[in-house]
Design a protein around this motif. Structure first.
Motif, PDB file in Angstrom:
ATOM      1  N   UNK A   8      22.805  24.787 -10.610  1.00  0.00           N
ATOM      2  CA  UNK A   8      22.546  23.849 -12.119  1.00  0.00           C
ATOM      3  C   UNK A   8      23.147  24.349 -13.172  1.00  0.00           C
ATOM      4  N   UNK A   9      23.240  23.422 -14.226  1.00  0.00           N
ATOM      5  CA  UNK A   9      23.687  22.415 -13.856  1.00  0.00           C
ATOM      6  C   UNK A   9      24.823  21.394 -13.405  1.00  0.00           C
ATOM      7  N   UNK A  10      25.419  22.928 -13.055  1.00  0.00           N
ATOM      8  CA  UNK A  10      26.880  21.988 -12.559  1.00  0.00           C
ATOM      9  C   UNK A  10      27.027  21.603 -10.924  1.00  0.00           C
ATOM     10  N   UNK A  11      25.941  22.694  -9.861  1.00  0.00           N
ATOM     11  CA  UNK A  11      25.316  22.096  -9.054  1.00  0.00           C
ATOM     12  C   UNK A  11      26.896  21.940  -8.043  1.00  0.00           C
ATOM     13  N   UNK A  12      28.149  23.053  -7.973  1.00  0.00           N
ATOM     14  CA  UNK A  12      28.815  23.192  -6.913  1.00  0.00           C
ATOM     15  C   UNK A  12      29.802  21.492  -7.091  1.00  0.00           C
ATOM     16  N   UNK A  13      31.008  22.007  -6.908  1.00  0.00           N
ATOM     17  CA  UNK A  13      32.230  21.724  -7.689  1.00  0.00           C
ATOM     18  C   UNK A  13      32.002  19.617  -6.917  1.00  0.00           C
ATOM     19  N   UNK A  14      31.090  19.353  -6.014  1.00  0.00           N
ATOM     20  CA  UNK A  14      31.055  18.510  -5.437  1.00  0.00           C
ATOM     21  C   UNK A  14      29.648  17.969  -4.788  1.00  0.00           C
ATOM     22  N   UNK A  15      28.859  18.577  -5.935  1.00  0.00           N
ATOM     23  CA  UNK A  15      26.869  18.715  -6.675  1.00  0.00           C
ATOM     24  C   UNK A  15      26.889  18.274  -5.639  1.00  0.00           C
ATOM     25  N   UNK A  16      27.061  19.050  -4.295  1.00  0.00           N
ATOM     26  CA  UNK A  16      26.675  19.250  -2.883  1.00  0.00           C
ATOM     27  C   UNK A  16      24.882  19.484  -3.489  1.00  0.00           C
ATOM     28  N   UNK A  17      24.544  21.035  -3.817  1.00  0.00           N
ATOM     29  CA  UNK A  17      23.726  22.037  -4.076  1.00  0.00           C
ATOM     30  C   UNK A  17      22.569  21.638  -5.528  1.00  0.00           C
ATOM     31  N   UNK A  18      22.894  20.751  -5.808  1.00  0.00           N
ATOM     32  CA  UNK A  18      22.485  20.137  -7.625  1.00  0.00           C
ATOM     33  C   UNK A  18      21.317  20.345  -6.928  1.00  0.00           C
ATOM     34  N   UNK A  19      20.638  20.780  -8.180  1.00  0.00           N
ATOM     35  CA  UNK A  19      19.150  20.796  -7.521  1.00  0.00           C
ATOM     36  C   UNK A  19      18.341  21.813  -7.185  1.00  0.00           C
ATOM     37  N   UNK A  20      19.276  22.633  -5.999  1.00  0.00           N
ATOM     38  CA  UNK A  20      19.036  23.509  -5.191  1.00  0.00           C
ATOM     39  C   UNK A  20      18.410  24.721  -5.662  1.00  0.00           C
ATOM     40  N   UNK A  21      19.849  25.505  -6.979  1.00  0.00           N
ATOM     41  CA  UNK A  21      18.968  26.850  -8.073  1.00  0.00           C
ATOM     42  C   UNK A  21      17.668  26.408  -8.585  1.00  0.00           C
ATOM     43  N   UNK A  22      17.864  25.323  -9.110  1.00  0.00           N
ATOM     44  CA  UNK A  22      16.577  24.887  -9.582  1.00  0.00           C
ATOM     45  C   UNK A  22      15.463  25.167  -9.291  1.00  0.00           C
ATOM     46  N   UNK A  23      15.029  24.350  -7.741  1.00  0.00           N
ATOM     47  CA  UNK A  23      13.950  24.621  -7.082  1.00  0.00           C
ATOM     48  C   UNK A  23      13.978  25.992  -6.396  1.00  0.00           C
ATOM     49  N   UNK A  24      15.378  26.656  -5.517  1.00  0.00           N
ATOM     50  CA  UNK A  24      15.108  28.150  -4.844  1.00  0.00           C
ATOM     51  C   UNK A  24      15.924  28.906  -5.581  1.00  0.00           C
ATOM     52  N   UNK A  25      15.104  29.501  -6.834  1.00  0.00           N
ATOM     53  CA  UNK A  25      16.339  30.304  -7.941  1.00  0.00           C
ATOM     54  C   UNK A  25      16.597  31.490  -7.260  1.00  0.00           C
ATOM     55  N   UNK A  26      15.803  32.484  -6.365  1.00  0.00           N
ATOM     56  CA  UNK A  26      16.362  33.192  -5.969  1.00  0.00           C
ATOM     57  C   UNK A  26      16.950  33.062  -4.167  1.00  0.00           C
ATOM     58  N   UNK A  27      17.085  32.195  -3.999  1.00  0.00           N
ATOM     59  CA  UNK A  27      17.591  31.961  -2.778  1.00  0.00           C
ATOM     60  C   UNK A  27      19.354  31.085  -2.617  1.00  0.00           C
ATOM     61  N   UNK A  28      19.496  30.811  -4.093  1.00  0.00           N
ATOM     62  CA  UNK A  28      20.727  30.605  -3.778  1.00  0.00           C
ATOM     63  C   UNK A  28      21.585  31.309  -5.022  1.00  0.00           C
ATOM     64  N   UNK A  29      22.912  31.932  -4.799  1.00  0.00           N
ATOM     65  CA  UNK A  29      23.665  32.685  -4.972  1.00  0.00           C
ATOM     66  C   UNK A  29      24.528  32.033  -5.778  1.00  0.00           C
ATOM     67  N   UNK A  30      25.145  32.333  -6.913  1.00  0.00           N
ATOM     68  CA  UNK A  30      26.719  32.431  -7.175  1.00  0.00           C
ATOM     69  C   UNK A  30      27.772  32.788  -7.276  1.00  0.00           C
ATOM     70  N   UNK A  31      28.478  32.992  -6.319  1.00  0.00           N
ATOM     71  CA  UNK A  31      29.609  34.106  -6.497  1.00  0.00           C
ATOM     72  C   UNK A  31      30.709  33.698  -7.239  1.00  0.00           C
TER      73      UNK A  31
END
Lengths: 314, 273
Positions: A8-31
């Motif tokens: 977030x706030x981008x949430x993936x090119x197609x927004x599929x992961x939007x909101x996930x990194x805010x909810x589980x910051x430890x478990x969503x890794x941007x590479x």
């Protein structure tokens, strides 16, 4: 979950992961832009008991991770004699129709259905999202490639229904069911269109027009799995129809249609009344320009024309 | 054993590079993870001393550690994984220790690669991420000067050590001497374990046997020079009079391990060790 630009706030090119990194910051890794490495990292995590999900931003980029999928993720369990499991889930947006051109529009799933040990599962608008994803993420012991057709991101979600437009809708087989649509008016069909994911929409449009304009009763089978193929479901769907057409967005040679046709021939040759036909994209690359792309990719018209050309139909 | 038809397929021995395996693996803890490559026998034996399981695996027996399916270069046991694709296991080593770090805070990963593997992009993708995410992994580059048959002069530009350093990864080099390798590995694994950061050690070694079974095209004088610098000779010298006794004991141990391994008669271990 790992992937490019998925925070977030981008949430993936197609927004599929939007909101996930805010909810589980430890478990969503941007590479970094390193498909091979982050696919391999997910493999390592899965080998040690984690349940990683990776997002390939555009399905076209999955070629960069092909070695990790073909020589690592799918091999570990078998070459280590069952001593490990590597249930990585790879989400890949495939398909065209959005003007993204040759390297951002392909349907490359056909290159993966022949890899032993890999589930290839296309999601459609009729599949229950929760049970579809949770099955592969939480329950499967094998790795899975989930095919998401990009057009679906902008479409209305249908979910589990019993009727859709002029069709009855039935779920067939499991654990991930395929979706069989049969004309409400007759409950049976002369032609069966087999497709999956976004191709299902092409098939449904074609089937509706074939009934309304040409009085050809046409059913549509939207597959829940491309590998392994649900052979029992396929056999049931083609029983008592005079024509079978496989509709796919990918290219023709060694495609999904070729595999389905060969499998049905082996499984139930005696039930086929005519050669299975394939509707695919053209033999070349997907153009950027909207009109050129539309002519290159399959659409309802190419399916209808094919059905009308068949002997014994109409 | 190949000549007798009791082994099939290919094999990549680590003769000449034994000290790399023993020196790096010795300071590791039981929970540490090792990923290795096609030349993995030494790493595996240094870890588990499981001659019986390895030989049975190479012979394709059901009693092998992977049931004879993996064979020489695809080994798995507990915390040890090898595969035959150059550099392909490096990101897995990152992922494994990241997953383990959720359970315990002190384990590390070790990824063995060679100088030839430095041609693979996935190595640098992995180094970048390891540094970016502070992954506790030790990259071990066994520089044996050859990528199969191709000398390093035709294979590698620039400096090996500058590569990890350019990602902000601590790097140190050592020679092919067991004590030197052990001392370097001990301090670098301690650094990785305590700092929770990646590091890279480069071992300047040499492969004394062929790449695989018999495909050696290297210069005879060059080989002769390196045979004189065999790390096993240095170990013998340092052991003094104990060396002969130890060698006999080792050979007996190997013989016992593999006696009757495939159910046939005969002393298979006579020429091993």
């Amino acid at each position: 979950m790992l992937g490019e630009d998925i925070l977030d706030p981008y949430g993936g090119a197609f927004k599929v992961t939007k909101g996930m990194s805010s909810r589980w910051p430890e478990r969503v890794l941007t590479t970094p832009i390193s498909e091979a490495a982050f696919t391999g990292i997910a493999a390592g995590m899965a080998l040690r008991g984690a349940r990683p999900v990776i997002e390939i931003m555009f399905g076209d980029f999955i070629t960069l991770a092909f070695d990790q999928i073909a020589n690592h993720i799918t091999k570990f369990s078998m070459m280590y004699n069952g001593g490990v499991e590597c249930p990585v889930v790879i989400r890949a947006p495939m398909g065209g129709g959005r003007g993204y051109g040759p390297t951002h529009s392909q349907s490359l799933e056909k290159h993966f259905i022949g890899i032993p040990g890999l589930n290839v599962a296309p999601i459609s608008r009729f599949h229950d999202l929760d049970s579809f994803y949770s099955h592969f993420i939480l329950k499967e012991s094998r790795p899975t490639l989930i095919i998401e057709n990009k057009k679906m991101y902008g479409q209305e979600y249908i979910g589990t229904v019993t009727e859709h437009r002029i069709f009855n809708v039935d779920l067939k087989g499991g654990p991930i069911p395929s979706v069989l649509l049969t004309p409400v008016s007759t409950g049976k069909a002369d032609v069966c269109l087999i497709s999956y994911s976004g191709g299902g929409d092409i098939a449904i449009d074609a089937a509706e027009e074939l009934l309304m304009e040409h009085e050809i009763h046409t059913s549509v089978l939207i597959l829940g799995s491309l590998s392994p193929l649900p052979l029992t479901v396929l056999e049931e769907a083609i029983t008592d129809v005079s024509q079978v057409v496989v509709v796919e967005e990918g290219s023709r040679v060694s495609g999904i249609g070729a595999e389905i046709a060969a499998a049905l021939m082996e499984q139930c040759f005696h039930k086929l009344r005519a050669p299975i036909q394939r509707i695919t994209s053209g033999d070349g690359i997907i153009p950027c320009a909207a009109d050129k792309e539309a002519r290159f990719l399959p659409g309802p018209k190419s399916v209808i024309d094919q059905v009308l050309r068949m002997p014994g139909v109409s | 054993m190949y000549a007798e038809g009791r082994l099939t397929g290919t094999i990549h021995t680590c003769i000449g590079q034994e000290a790399c395996a023993v020196g790096v693996v010795t300071p590791l803890l039981d929970d540490d993870i090792i990923v290795s490559n096609h030349r993995c026998h030494g790493h595996y034996l240094a870890r588990y001393m499981d001659i019986k399981g390895l030989v049975a695996e190479i012979m394709g027996l059901d009693s092998g550690i992977c049931g004879g399916i993996g064979g020489s270069q695809h080994l798995y046991r507990e915390n040890f994984y090898s595969n035959g694709i150059q550099g392909g296991m490096v990101p897995a080593a990152l992922g494994m220790v990241l997953a383990e770090s959720k359970k315990r805070k002190d384990s590390i990963s070790v990824a063995f690669i060679g100088d030839g593997t430095l041609g693979q992009g996935i190595v640098y993708e992995s180094m970048n991420i390891a540094s970016l995410w502070s992954v506790p992994i030790l990259f071990v580059i066994e520089n044996n000067l050859y990528a199969q048959s191709t000398p390093i002069s035709l294979n590698l530009a620039g400096s090996i050590a500058d590569r990890p350093k350019s990602f902000g990864i601590e790097a140190r080099s050592c020679g092919n001497d067991l004590e030197d390798i052990y001392a370097t590995a001990a301090s670098m694994t301690e650094y990785v374990r305590n700092e929770r950061k990646p590091a890279c050690m480069i071992i300047n070694t040499y492969r004394l046997a062929a790449h695989s079974k018999g495909d050696d095209t290297r210069d005879f004088d060059e080989l002769k020079h390196w045979k004189g610098n065999d790390p096993m000779l240095a170990v013998r010298t340092s052991l003094g009079p104990l060396a002969d006794d130890l060698e006999i004991e080792c050979r007996h141990f190997v013989d016992r391990e593999i006696e009757g391994i495939d159910g046939s008669q005969g002393n298979h271990g006579r020429n091993s060790g």
